[in-house]
Each structure stands twice: as structure tokens, then as C-alpha cells.
Scaffold this active site. Structure first.
Site, mmCIF file in Angstrom:
data_model
loop_
_atom_site.group_PDB
_atom_site.id
_atom_site.type_symbol
_atom_site.label_atom_id
_atom_site.label_comp_id
_atom_site.label_asym_id
_atom_site.label_seq_id
_atom_site.Cartn_x
_atom_site.Cartn_y
_atom_site.Cartn_z
ATOM 1 N N THR A 165 -3.730 -7.198 -27.897
ATOM 2 C CA THR A 165 -5.515 -5.995 -28.536
ATOM 3 C C THR A 165 -6.380 -7.754 -28.526
ATOM 4 O OG1 THR A 165 -5.158 -6.213 -30.984
ATOM 5 C CG2 THR A 165 -5.081 -4.090 -29.460
ATOM 6 N N ALA A 180 -3.150 -9.481 -32.812
ATOM 7 C CA ALA A 180 -3.967 -8.491 -33.097
ATOM 8 C C ALA A 180 -4.343 -10.075 -33.721
ATOM 9 C CB ALA A 180 -3.558 -8.702 -34.567
ATOM 10 N N ILE A 212 0.240 -12.932 -34.687
ATOM 11 C CA ILE A 212 -0.610 -13.088 -34.287
ATOM 12 C C ILE A 212 -2.093 -14.358 -33.597
ATOM 13 C CG2 ILE A 212 -2.265 -14.978 -36.087
ATOM 14 C CD1 ILE A 212 -1.601 -12.649 -37.974
ATOM 15 N N LYS A 213 -3.154 -13.512 -33.325
ATOM 16 C CA LYS A 213 -3.915 -13.936 -31.875
ATOM 17 C C LYS A 213 -4.874 -14.993 -32.581
ATOM 18 C CE LYS A 213 -5.106 -12.137 -27.455
ATOM 19 N NZ LYS A 213 -5.567 -11.179 -27.014
ATOM 20 N N VAL A 214 -5.169 -15.983 -31.786
ATOM 21 C CA VAL A 214 -5.909 -16.886 -32.531
ATOM 22 C C VAL A 214 -6.809 -17.318 -31.256
ATOM 23 C CG1 VAL A 214 -5.067 -18.304 -34.044
ATOM 24 C CG2 VAL A 214 -4.235 -18.840 -32.345
#
Ligand code: E4P
Length: 229
Positions: A27, A56, A82-84
Site C-alpha cells: 500500500t 504500510a 514498514i515502508k520508508v
């Protein structure tokens, strides 16, 4: 190659998951905003459906803020990745999270040098955006090939997640190149099934079957009953 669905729409995710071919989901803030639903609840529900990695994305721009968001997001579900963003603060966050064993997807990658930095920061996934590079006249698939080759040369464990996939031909190309994962919208995923010869062949089989005069269930049941009597 693993197949991820790139959406926050629960109906699309449920439908794709029912096909038995989904390994995970990605996402981003735009996809979440499009659905107009609570972010945390949406991520939880996606994780429950997919039962695999679900990216996310944090929205803080400084590492302290990203880490605070990441620690909370990780508590939503064990499948949260975790998306950074690929910024200095994003990679600082990636290094810290990956050191603790938290899976991290580094997004918005548009060059080999950026991908190299993400691998050094311990990223679980690097997300090069194929379609957005094509949009500006570059070759998105060439970047995927460069990153796959570079990671092989230097034995990086980071998985190449081909993102911003716009059509089935992109999927074919990145699978030939050896991308580990490809994430795509529901529409593209559905298009992967399509081939005119499949439709034509299926229609011909059904037409010929009409001359048999009964259904598969009826003939099989009759046979099984006869055998057991
Ligand atoms: C990847 O994680 C992104 O969410 C996505 O692939 C971006 O695709 P787009 O360029 O079609 O918005």
C-alpha cells in the site's frame, strides 16, 4: 517470482486472495487515501486476508517520527512490513529497524545507486518504480536488471520488488530478469489470466462436450455407485 497486489481496496484483495496466487500486498499513502477508511484498521484487515507481508508506509519525514510510526504500525499485525521513502532519514530508519529484525520496504527507488544504498541499510525489499520511469522516457525494466545484477554481484539479501507495474508485459519482463517480487494493481493481476487461445479452447471443449449428453458429476456418481454396490 512472488506476486503482490498493489492496493488498499479490501474487495480487490479478497477476490485476488481467493485465486490462491497472492503472496503479499503493498500500500502507499495515495492508495490508502483513495479508500477513505481508517488506516490502521485497513492494514489489519489486509494482513488477515493476505496472511503474508503487507507494506504500510510511514509519513513522518524525520527518522525519529518514522521510528515512532513504525513501532506502532508493527504492533497492528505480525505481517506488517514498514515502508520508508528512499531519503537519508528513510534509510537511517531502515538501518535501525532492520537491525532489530523488522522487515523494511524501501520505496520510491529510481536509480541503481539508490538501490545500492538501500541494500547497505539492510532493506528487506527495494521498490524500483518501473512504470513511473517509463513515463519519463527511461527504461524501468533496465533498472530492475541493473539492480538484480548488482545485488547478485555483491551477495545482498535485499529482494528486488518491481513496483509501479502498469501492464502484463511488465510482469513478463521483470520475471525474465529475475525480480524476486512484482507488485501490481488488481486490474493487471486479473489480466495475467487472459489469453484468447484459452477462451477459444475452453469454448470448443464445452461445445464438444454437449454431444456427451450428461454432466461430469452425473457420470462420475453413477460410476462410483456401481463400483461400490
Ligand atoms: C509500490 O509499492 C507503489 O505503491 C506502486 O507500485 C506505485 O505505482 P504507481 O506508479 O502506479 O502509482
Amino acid at each position: 517470482m512472488e506476486l503482490f497486489i498493489d492496493t488498499a481496496n479490501l474487495d480487490e484483495i479478497r477476490e485476488a486472495a481467493s485465486w490462491g496466487i497472492i503472496d503479499g500486498c503493498t500500500t502507499n499513502p495515495s492508495l490508502i487515501a483513495r479508500e477513505g477508511r481508517d488506516f490502521a484498521e485497513t492494514i489489519y484487515e489486509i494482513c488477515e486476508i493476505v496472511q503474508g507481508p503487507v507494506s504500510a508506509e510511514v509519513v513522518a519525514q524525520d527518522s525519529e517520527g518514522m521510528l515512532r510510526e513504525a513501532h506502532l504500525l508493527r504492533q497492528i499485525h505480525e505481517h506488517v512490513v514498514i515502508k520508508v521513502p528512499l531519503t537519508p532519514e528513510g534509510l537511517k530508519t531502515c538501518k535501525s529497524l532492520s537491525g532489530d529484525g523488522t522487515p523494511v520496504n524501501v520505496t520510491l527507488c529510481f536509480s541503481l545507486n539508490q538501490a545500492l544504498l538501500a541494500a547497505k541499510a539492510g532493506a528487506t525489499y527495494i521498490s524500483p518504480f518501473v512504470g513511473r520511469l517509463d513515463d519519463i522516457g527511461h527504461d524501468g525494466c533496465e533498472l530492475i536488471a541493473d539492480i538484480v545484477g548488482c545485488y547478485e554481484n555483491y551477495f545482498y539479501d535485499t529482494k528486488v520488488l518491481a513496483a509501479s507495474i502498469r501492464h502484463p508485459q511488465h510482469v513478463t519482463q521483470v520475471s525474465r530478469i529475475g525480480a524476486h517480487v512484482s507488485t501490481m494493481p488488481f486490474k493487471v493481476l486479473r489480466q495475467l489470466f487472459n489469453h484468447t487461445l484459452t477462451d477459444k479452447g475452453n469454448a470448443a471443449f464445452l461445445k464438444d462436450w454437449e454431444t456427451v449428453g450428461e454432466g461430469v458429476e452425473a457420470t462420475a456418481k453413477r460410476f462410483l455407485e456401481k463400483r461400490s454396490s
